[in-house]
Design an enzyme around this catalytic site. Structure first.
Site, PDB file in Angstrom:
ATOM      1  N   HIS A  19       0.852  -1.192   0.000  1.00 31.69           N
ATOM      2  CA  HIS A  19       0.000   0.000   0.000  1.00 31.69           C
ATOM      3  C   HIS A  19       0.889   1.245   0.000  1.00 31.69           C
ATOM      4  CE1 HIS A  19       0.813   0.378   4.282  1.00 31.69           C
ATOM      5  NE2 HIS A  19       0.358  -0.847   4.493  1.00 31.69           N
ATOM      6  N   HIS A  22       3.944   1.650   2.322  1.00 26.93           N
ATOM      7  CA  HIS A  22       5.210   1.014   1.918  1.00 26.93           C
ATOM      8  C   HIS A  22       5.965   1.923   0.956  1.00 26.93           C
ATOM      9  CE1 HIS A  22       2.743  -2.775   2.733  1.00 26.93           C
ATOM     10  NE2 HIS A  22       3.717  -2.822   3.617  1.00 26.93           N
ATOM     11  N   CYS A 126      -1.363 -11.515  18.646  1.00 25.39           N
ATOM     12  CA  CYS A 126      -2.040 -11.013  17.442  1.00 25.39           C
ATOM     13  C   CYS A 126      -1.214 -11.459  16.247  1.00 25.39           C
ATOM     14  CB  CYS A 126      -2.178  -9.493  17.437  1.00 25.39           C
ATOM     15  SG  CYS A 126      -2.794  -8.884  15.834  1.00 25.39           S
ATOM     16  N   CYS A 129      -0.013  -8.574  13.909  1.00 25.43           N
ATOM     17  CA  CYS A 129       1.186  -7.860  14.376  1.00 25.43           C
ATOM     18  C   CYS A 129       2.360  -8.815  14.529  1.00 25.43           C
ATOM     19  CB  CYS A 129       0.947  -7.226  15.742  1.00 25.43           C
ATOM     20  SG  CYS A 129      -0.294  -5.943  15.771  1.00 25.43           S
ATOM     21  N   CYS A 143      -6.865  -6.134  19.303  1.00 23.91           N
ATOM     22  CA  CYS A 143      -5.630  -5.473  18.889  1.00 23.91           C
ATOM     23  C   CYS A 143      -5.995  -4.088  18.356  1.00 23.91           C
ATOM     24  CB  CYS A 143      -4.937  -6.287  17.793  1.00 23.91           C
ATOM     25  SG  CYS A 143      -3.684  -5.320  16.918  1.00 23.91           S
TER      26      CYS A 143
HETATM   27 ZN   LIG Z   1      -2.459  -6.669  15.545  1.00 23.18          ZN
END
Ligand SMILES: [Zn+2]
Length: 476
Positions: A19, A22, A126, A129, A143
């Site tokens: 996206h 980046h 998560c 993450c 999260c």
């Molecule tokens: Zn997360």
């Protein structure tokens, strides 16, 4: 002193398409690398992809292909983006590359054995993450980034005594031995460290990843935690584990700069230096923490469904207008809103009008007045004072202010009137030479920001045929 530079981006996960966030990180690091190069520094610039995450296994399963096939396909999109955005990287490291695995094994063997211990662990994980959360850091049990409920995970892991490095890290950061830019992030990191560092787990149970990842040396059933394996890319991409070549880059003599997003400073400014201290390796010198791009005020990410494809933006507007927008129109450190309407506006005002028109006017006048000019490529270097805080907007403003001044002077002097008065050929020649020289210098300053355009302008001012004088045709 002409210290060499090693600069890196963080390496993105490949579980989804890139996206614009980046693109921002690639372009910011590229601009800094190019500025240092044009200041005569020897620069090594590395980027790559982070491919050993569990979430790749999940995404590959959903796509119905093997994990390797999945990461190969997606890594290629990131490589394509790097090329499309004119990113001048010397190295592109993929963490599924066998040479990376060798380097991770070597790094592991260098960690002080008294820093490692085995412990049973239970926590909330998560997968988005790839990190554990404490109950207090969740928002309504979810999260805060991924708005998903983390998994309760219980396993036996290898732990690293991060707590032992608390005092040392605080001192190094406080004294700017590891310089964290901007200051607000430095404060944030210091306050995190002073709240007390907990030991971290360096491994994960292999069964959770269906075996995907780098086996933890000497620890059957365990793979190296993907974030730890990813950090080591800064060494393995330069040959760590293979040859001695990496020592030319990761040495005390080289200024080592990590460009990262604000969501990953814990890994780069806390975990990474502590691991390097344990392995008795040099520390990074600068950690440049950029802000996020938002779309209508929310973080851009695939999981939130508001991703804008940077490949499409770059194809549609051209790579230089995209780079110009990200580097010169948005702050590097604060969060800023990305919108296609704003790029379209900036395309007309800055590129088509301020710069493109000026270039057309000057080259047309030179041709009519039969004036041939030659400028040398000896670039005026960017003041390193401005590089201290990497204020990219301020650096490009030096050129844009000059461009505005030349435009104003042309409007006042009305050189097209002088063309009709051959009695004063010297005055016209004098004016045009001065303006062209200043535009040439401005193009030099803008070279790290809009490299292709800068080159076209410099070649065109030197009388080379560049095809068309309309650099940025109006899109209206
Ligand atoms: Zn997360």
């Amino acid at each position: 002193m002409n210290q060499s530079i090693y600069i890196t981006t963080s390496i993105p996960y490949v579980n989804s398409r890139p996206h614009v966030g980046h693109a921002k990180e690639f372009i910011v690091a590229d601009c800094i690398a190019r500025i240092y190069r044009s200041n005569g520094r020897h620069v090594t610039f590395q980027t790559g992809t982070d491919e050993n995450a569990f979430k790749n296994v999940v995404a590959a399963n959903q796509a119905g292909i093997s994990t390797q096939e999945f990461v190969d396909k997606n890594a290629q999109v990131f490589q394509q983006l790097v090329k499309e955005l004119n990113i001048s990287a010397d190295t592109f490291i993929r963490t599924t590359d066998p040479r990376h695995r060798k380097g991770v094994e070597k790094f592991w063997s260098k960690l002080k054995s008294e820093d490692l211990y085995s412990k049973s662990y239970e926590g909330l994980y998560c997968i988005g993450c790839e990190d554990f959360y404490l109950e207090k850091d969740l928002v309504n049990g979810q999260c805060p980034d991924h708005k998903s409920t983390p998994d309760k995970v219980r396993e036996e892991n290898i732990f690293f005594r991060l707590s032992r490095y608390q005092e040392k890290l605080a001192k190094l950061i406080e004294a700017d031995v590891i310089r964290i830019i901007p200051q607000t992030r430095k404060n944030e990191v210091l306050s995190f460290i002073r709240q007390g560092l907990r030991d971290i787990s360096l491994t994960r149970d292999k069964s959770r990843s269906s075996g995907w990842g780098i086996p933890a040396p000497g620890q059957p059933g365990q793979i190296v935690y993907v974030w730890i394996d990813a950090l080591i890319n800064y060494l393995t991409g330069e040959g760590f584990g293979e040859s001695d070549k990496w020592e030319d880059v990761w040495s005390e003599d080289v200024r080592k700069i990590h460009v990262i997003g604000k969501n990953v400073w814990k890994f780069h400014a806390v975990y990474w230096p502590a691991l390097l201290l344990s392995a008795n390796l040099p520390l990074p010198n600068e950690i440049v923490v950029h802000g996020f791009l938002t779309a209508n005020g929310t973080k851009i990410s695939k999981s939130l469904g508001n991703a804008i494809d940077p490949l499409v933006v770059s194809k549609d507007f051209g790579v230089d207008p995209f780079r110009h927008f990200l580097l010169s129109c948005l702050p590097i450190y604060g969060d800023s809103d990305f919108s296609l309407d704003r790029i379209a506006k900036v395309y007309e005002t800055d590129l088509a009008n301020r710069l493109g028109n000026l270039y057309s006017r000057l080259t047309t006048l030179c041709e009519k007045a039969e004036i041939n000019l030659q400028f040398s490529n000896a670039a005026k270097s960017t003041p390193e004072e401005l590089l201290k805080s990497y204020s990219l907007q301020e650096i490009s403003r030096l050129a844009w202010d000059e461009i505005d001044k030349i435009n104003q002077e042309i409007n006042q002097e009305r050189p097209w009137d002088l063309l009709k008065e051959p009695a004063e050929p010297q005055k016209l020649r004098h004016l045009l030479t001065g303006w062209c020289e200043r535009l040439y210098e401005s193009a030099n300053i803008l070279s790290p920001f809009i490299p292709e355009t800068s080159l076209l302008i410099r070649r065109g001012l030197n009388g080379e045929q560049i095809g068309t004088r309309i650099l940025f045709p109006s899109r209206k």
